[in-house]
Design an enzyme around this catalytic site. Sequence first.
Site, PDB file in Angstrom:
ATOM      1  N   GLY A 258      13.259  -6.573  -9.580  1.00  0.00           N
ATOM      2  CA  GLY A 258      14.081  -6.726 -10.778  1.00  0.00           C
ATOM      3  C   GLY A 258      15.551  -6.533 -10.424  1.00  0.00           C
ATOM      4  O   GLY A 258      16.424  -7.270 -10.876  1.00  0.00           O
ATOM      5  N   GLU A 261      19.884  -1.753  -5.865  1.00  0.00           N
ATOM      6  CA  GLU A 261      21.131  -1.014  -6.097  1.00  0.00           C
ATOM      7  C   GLU A 261      22.108  -1.080  -4.928  1.00  0.00           C
ATOM      8  O   GLU A 261      22.736  -0.073  -4.594  1.00  0.00           O
ATOM      9  CB  GLU A 261      20.778   0.447  -6.401  1.00  0.00           C
ATOM     10  CG  GLU A 261      20.122   1.247  -5.241  1.00  0.00           C
ATOM     11  CD  GLU A 261      18.602   1.155  -5.177  1.00  0.00           C
ATOM     12  OE1 GLU A 261      18.045   0.149  -5.653  1.00  0.00           O
ATOM     13  OE2 GLU A 261      17.985   2.094  -4.630  1.00  0.00           O
ATOM     14  N   GLU A 286      20.050   0.099 -12.057  1.00  0.00           N
ATOM     15  CA  GLU A 286      20.721  -0.085 -10.753  1.00  0.00           C
ATOM     16  C   GLU A 286      22.075   0.629 -10.744  1.00  0.00           C
ATOM     17  O   GLU A 286      22.468   1.213  -9.742  1.00  0.00           O
ATOM     18  CB  GLU A 286      20.865  -1.569 -10.409  1.00  0.00           C
ATOM     19  CG  GLU A 286      19.557  -2.382 -10.433  1.00  0.00           C
ATOM     20  CD  GLU A 286      18.371  -1.724  -9.736  1.00  0.00           C
ATOM     21  OE1 GLU A 286      18.579  -0.919  -8.801  1.00  0.00           O
ATOM     22  OE2 GLU A 286      17.221  -2.011 -10.135  1.00  0.00           O
ATOM     23  N   HIS A 289      21.631   4.284 -10.039  1.00  0.00           N
ATOM     24  CA  HIS A 289      21.438   4.601  -8.619  1.00  0.00           C
ATOM     25  C   HIS A 289      22.762   4.925  -7.913  1.00  0.00           C
ATOM     26  O   HIS A 289      22.756   5.543  -6.846  1.00  0.00           O
ATOM     27  CB  HIS A 289      20.781   3.428  -7.887  1.00  0.00           C
ATOM     28  CG  HIS A 289      19.282   3.429  -7.894  1.00  0.00           C
ATOM     29  ND1 HIS A 289      18.533   4.486  -7.431  1.00  0.00           N
ATOM     30  CD2 HIS A 289      18.390   2.480  -8.277  1.00  0.00           C
ATOM     31  CE1 HIS A 289      17.244   4.184  -7.532  1.00  0.00           C
ATOM     32  NE2 HIS A 289      17.123   2.969  -8.052  1.00  0.00           N
ATOM     33  N   ASP A 365       5.887  -0.660   1.546  1.00  0.00           N
ATOM     34  CA  ASP A 365       5.757  -1.810   0.630  1.00  0.00           C
ATOM     35  C   ASP A 365       4.339  -1.902   0.073  1.00  0.00           C
ATOM     36  O   ASP A 365       4.130  -2.408  -1.020  1.00  0.00           O
ATOM     37  CB  ASP A 365       6.073  -3.126   1.350  1.00  0.00           C
ATOM     38  CG  ASP A 365       7.565  -3.286   1.620  1.00  0.00           C
ATOM     39  OD1 ASP A 365       8.363  -2.616   0.938  1.00  0.00           O
ATOM     40  OD2 ASP A 365       7.917  -4.072   2.519  1.00  0.00           O
ATOM     41  N   TYR A 373       8.372   6.321 -10.159  1.00  0.00           N
ATOM     42  CA  TYR A 373       9.283   5.985 -11.256  1.00  0.00           C
ATOM     43  C   TYR A 373       8.930   6.775 -12.516  1.00  0.00           C
ATOM     44  O   TYR A 373       9.741   7.515 -13.063  1.00  0.00           O
ATOM     45  CB  TYR A 373       9.194   4.491 -11.594  1.00  0.00           C
ATOM     46  CG  TYR A 373       9.794   3.584 -10.557  1.00  0.00           C
ATOM     47  CD1 TYR A 373      11.058   3.035 -10.735  1.00  0.00           C
ATOM     48  CD2 TYR A 373       9.095   3.250  -9.391  1.00  0.00           C
ATOM     49  CE1 TYR A 373      11.617   2.181  -9.799  1.00  0.00           C
ATOM     50  CE2 TYR A 373       9.650   2.397  -8.444  1.00  0.00           C
ATOM     51  CZ  TYR A 373      10.913   1.871  -8.662  1.00  0.00           C
ATOM     52  OH  TYR A 373      11.455   1.040  -7.725  1.00  0.00           O
TER      53      TYR A 373
END
Length: 587
Positions: A258, A261, A286, A289, A365, A373
């Site tokens: 999405g 940062e 972002e 961040h 990953d 989050y």
Amino acid sequence: MTDPHSYASLEQGRVSACSMNLTIDFEARVVRGRVRLELERPTQGPLDLDTRDLEIQRVEDSQARPMAWSLGEPDPILGRRLRLQLPEGTDSLEIHYSTSPGASALQWLQPSQTAGGRHPYLFSQCQAIHARSLVPLQDTPRCRLTFQAEIEVAEPLRVVMAAAREGSEPGQMPGRRVYRFRMPQPIPPYLLAVAAGNLEERRLGPRSSVFSEPEMLERAAWEFAGVEDMIAAAEGLFGPYRWDRFDILCMPPSFPYGGMENPRLTFLTPSLLAGDRSLVNVLAHELAHSWTGNLVTNASMEHFWLNEGFTVYAERRILEALEGAEATALHAAIGRQGLGRELARFGEGSPHTRLRTELHGVDPDEVFSLVPYEKGYLFVRLLHEAAGQERFDAFLRRYIERFAFQSITTEEFLAFVEDELPGVLGRVRAREWLYEPGLPDNEPLFPSRRKEAAESLARAWSSGARPGDDVAGRWAASEWLLYLEALPRPMKPEECRELDERFRLTDQGNSEILSAWLGLGIVSGYAPAVERAAGFLGEIGRMKFLRPLYTALAANPSTRERARALFEELRESYHPIAQAVVEGILR
Ligand code: BES
Ligand code: ZN
């Protein structure tokens, strides 16, 4: 305490600055040139760097004398160790190298994959551990570095970096141009970022501009016009913005996240361009961040929750300041729904549901999830409530001030909280939150009348309840999301049709609502949703959408083959990280 994702060994010495001279070759799909690494202090003996798929041509000391080096065996997660043998008194060295066409940090787009369709495009994505496929360095957030860069590209393409722009001049060869950059604040390597394409700039305010292909610029400038207000709100909460500028690069559709940062130049997916500014929470995220993540940085991916949990908290504080408490409670509720799904997916007791993780031998990953989050958010919010807002606000500012431009572990964080807010950790049962899987029974709750209304309408679907046109007409995007996620699933295809005809969901312009709707439609065997999903999966490469939609298509025997065929057709248009994720789903 070492980073399980790096060969770097900090006792050998630290690279504290680097200077890159690189050329982008779109034909060969490589970046080649040289990088000078400067050490914090003169050293000798071995120095281990991280690399992945780099071709090393030669290494020289500061007097251009050859330096001995060797590459270790490739590891599927870490890449290859590059061991240099530094002669006594080495304070800098230069590596001549090139990247490979398969560099995991880079996506090379053909003109047909861009908005304009006439020029190629290149962008990087270094988080979590891909910087090493672009530059040989100590690729751990423990090692911060400043840098300079000169990057050459064919005209009329333009290069942008997450750094201060220092101008450009013609290159050595006709038709080439060199762009210069400088990053005076020390950054962890995962924040290195570069893009090249047919880019234009539109000013949004004194500290920010948006860059994108000209075809998207107008829409992007409109969607993100509120950025200066966001910066002001964030500074009011977290202290001064320390990175001078906050520019935005609106990416091509294959950008796998999405947002990212990258300091001074946040990368954002074009799927945020809903036309109504309803998805700007990603921009707030972002931006946040810039304090939590880019100033105070996780020491390794085992402490990733420190970056993301704090940033979701900060994102929602910014939204609360701009849009009010009710709108923010709706966002928190969407996050909570997502966390519930993620906990169910991993299963009870799964180590992936801990905040502090152990990642030896694990590819970050591959275990990316909402847990750091949203569970991280709940934990920070719990600290906020236990301390009281005023004390917690003061704490946050001291936290950022104390650890600015440093990288810290969960344990260092805990020691700081214990000093600053004595007793609070014990009261919230912090150890359980951080080190145990699942969700402790003292999670903070965010009662919201609008959330209750949307969810109870959805739960009453089977007894015939439907949103009235007046009600649904006033719903914000977040209420639609809560409603769709709370509907029973699967539904009958006729029920999907009824909803679709009333609310035109298959034609949604809001990518989040569309994705949520298509997910429901696919598991319900609603044919128009399957068709629209096939189209949508070709329009956007953001993993947040690829994951649930390919999963839904693959789960249903009647669409499984369709999912495979679709992926075969679209594979090349996706980012390498996204390709791996979809492969994992279809395997
Ligand atoms: N830093 C992340 C993206 C990321 C994380 C890239 C890990 C690679 C590895 C970024 O800040 C992020 O969290 N993006 C979210 C935004 C959302 C939480 C508002 C995304 O991409 O969806
Ligand atoms: Zn983030």
